[in-house]
Design a protein around this motif. Structure first.
Motif, PDB file in Angstrom:
ATOM      1  N   ASP A   1      -4.828  20.182  -2.344  1.00 26.99           N
ATOM      2  CA  ASP A   1      -5.762  19.186  -2.651  1.00 26.99           C
ATOM      3  C   ASP A   1      -5.276  17.714  -2.546  1.00 26.99           C
ATOM      4  O   ASP A   1      -5.848  16.866  -3.064  1.00 26.99           O
ATOM      5  N   ASP A   2      -3.964  17.472  -2.353  1.00 22.35           N
ATOM      6  CA  ASP A   2      -3.319  16.309  -2.469  1.00 22.35           C
ATOM      7  C   ASP A   2      -4.119  15.193  -1.575  1.00 22.35           C
ATOM      8  O   ASP A   2      -4.256  15.456  -0.482  1.00 22.35           O
ATOM      9  N   PRO A   3      -4.271  14.058  -2.087  1.00 25.86           N
ATOM     10  CA  PRO A   3      -5.153  13.122  -1.268  1.00 25.86           C
ATOM     11  C   PRO A   3      -4.132  12.329  -0.114  1.00 25.86           C
ATOM     12  O   PRO A   3      -2.742  12.519  -0.281  1.00 25.86           O
TER      13      PRO A   3
ATOM     14  N   LEU B   1       0.773  -1.314  -0.123  1.00 22.66           N
ATOM     15  CA  LEU B   1       0.072  -0.024   0.034  1.00 22.66           C
ATOM     16  C   LEU B   1       0.895   1.171   0.060  1.00 22.66           C
ATOM     17  O   LEU B   1       0.654   2.298  -0.791  1.00 22.66           O
ATOM     18  N   PHE B   2       2.008   1.379   0.947  1.00 25.71           N
ATOM     19  CA  PHE B   2       2.975   2.377   0.822  1.00 25.71           C
ATOM     20  C   PHE B   2       3.442   2.457  -0.575  1.00 25.71           C
ATOM     21  O   PHE B   2       3.536   3.728  -0.978  1.00 25.71           O
ATOM     22  N   MET B   3       3.934   1.511  -1.171  1.00 24.62           N
ATOM     23  CA  MET B   3       4.769   1.590  -2.390  1.00 24.62           C
ATOM     24  C   MET B   3       3.387   2.127  -3.391  1.00 24.62           C
ATOM     25  O   MET B   3       4.060   2.909  -4.355  1.00 24.62           O
ATOM     26  N   GLY B   4       2.565   1.501  -3.531  1.00 25.15           N
ATOM     27  CA  GLY B   4       1.606   2.162  -4.547  1.00 25.15           C
ATOM     28  C   GLY B   4       1.159   3.582  -4.028  1.00 25.15           C
ATOM     29  O   GLY B   4       1.161   4.252  -5.303  1.00 25.15           O
ATOM     30  N   ASP B   5       0.988   3.989  -2.919  1.00 25.94           N
ATOM     31  CA  ASP B   5       0.788   5.315  -2.512  1.00 25.94           C
ATOM     32  C   ASP B   5       2.083   6.295  -3.292  1.00 25.94           C
ATOM     33  O   ASP B   5       1.725   7.277  -3.651  1.00 25.94           O
ATOM     34  N   ALA B   6       3.313   5.780  -3.185  1.00 25.59           N
ATOM     35  CA  ALA B   6       4.355   6.379  -3.708  1.00 25.59           C
ATOM     36  C   ALA B   6       4.288   6.550  -5.095  1.00 25.59           C
ATOM     37  O   ALA B   6       4.664   7.498  -5.869  1.00 25.59           O
ATOM     38  N   MET B   7       4.145   5.557  -5.767  1.00 27.17           N
ATOM     39  CA  MET B   7       4.083   5.472  -7.174  1.00 27.17           C
ATOM     40  C   MET B   7       2.933   6.352  -7.760  1.00 27.17           C
ATOM     41  O   MET B   7       2.921   7.019  -8.725  1.00 27.17           O
TER      42      MET B   7
ATOM     43  N   TRP C   1       1.624   7.153   4.359  1.00 25.23           N
ATOM     44  CA  TRP C   1       2.667   7.445   5.135  1.00 25.23           C
ATOM     45  C   TRP C   1       2.286   8.748   6.121  1.00 25.23           C
ATOM     46  O   TRP C   1       2.747   8.986   7.003  1.00 25.23           O
ATOM     47  N   SER C   2       0.994   9.304   5.618  1.00 19.63           N
ATOM     48  CA  SER C   2       0.567  10.385   6.681  1.00 19.63           C
ATOM     49  C   SER C   2      -0.841  10.058   7.322  1.00 19.63           C
ATOM     50  O   SER C   2      -1.305  10.862   7.960  1.00 19.63           O
TER      51      SER C   2
ATOM     52  N   CYS D   1       1.047   2.978  11.073  1.00 22.17           N
ATOM     53  CA  CYS D   1       1.811   1.788  11.736  1.00 22.17           C
ATOM     54  C   CYS D   1       0.873   0.453  11.707  1.00 22.17           C
ATOM     55  O   CYS D   1       1.543  -0.749  11.496  1.00 22.17           O
ATOM     56  N   ALA D   2      -0.063   0.574  11.793  1.00 20.41           N
ATOM     57  CA  ALA D   2      -1.238  -0.521  11.862  1.00 20.41           C
ATOM     58  C   ALA D   2      -1.569  -1.079  10.724  1.00 20.41           C
ATOM     59  O   ALA D   2      -2.054  -2.430  10.615  1.00 20.41           O
TER      60      ALA D   2
END
Length: 103
Positions: free
Chosen positions: A85-87, A27-33, A91-92, A97-98
């Motif tokens: 307006d960034d979604p 999920l983190f990687m997908g959000d970063a991409m 990481w935010s 952590c969960a």
């Protein structure tokens, strides 16, 4: 995944402390991409999470599925000139952590 059985404490593997490390990491990687405007890479990361053996037990599956459904809209928001307006990204998130850890 086979290597995770040989090295169960590897941070790239799910383990007792982070039973959904691979799902949360995806999920983190997908959000970063997504933020990098790399649609295909984001989609691949999100789809990869769904193939994890413990995906059905991960409590954030709906979050991931929402990311996939809104991928183009999220990329559009990241690509405009305004940061206001960034979604929200993994990481935010207040529960970041969960996403991996359950204890």
């Amino acid at each position: 995944l086979q290597l995770c059985a040989q090295t169960p404490n590897d941070p790239a593997c799910s383990n007792a402390t982070a039973p959904h490390n691979r799902e949360g990491g995806g999920l983190f990687m997908g959000d970063a991409m997504t933020k990098a405007l790399q649609r295909d890479a984001a989609q691949a990361a999100y789809v990869g999470v769904q193939s994890e053996p413990d995906y059905s037990a991960w409590p954030y599956g709906a979050t991931l599925e929402g990311r996939m459904q809104q991928l183009d809209a999220r990329i559009g928001l990241y690509s405009n000139a305004s940061d206001s307006d960034d979604p929200a990204a993994a990481w935010s998130a207040p529960n970041q952590c969960a996403l991996c850890h359950q204890e």
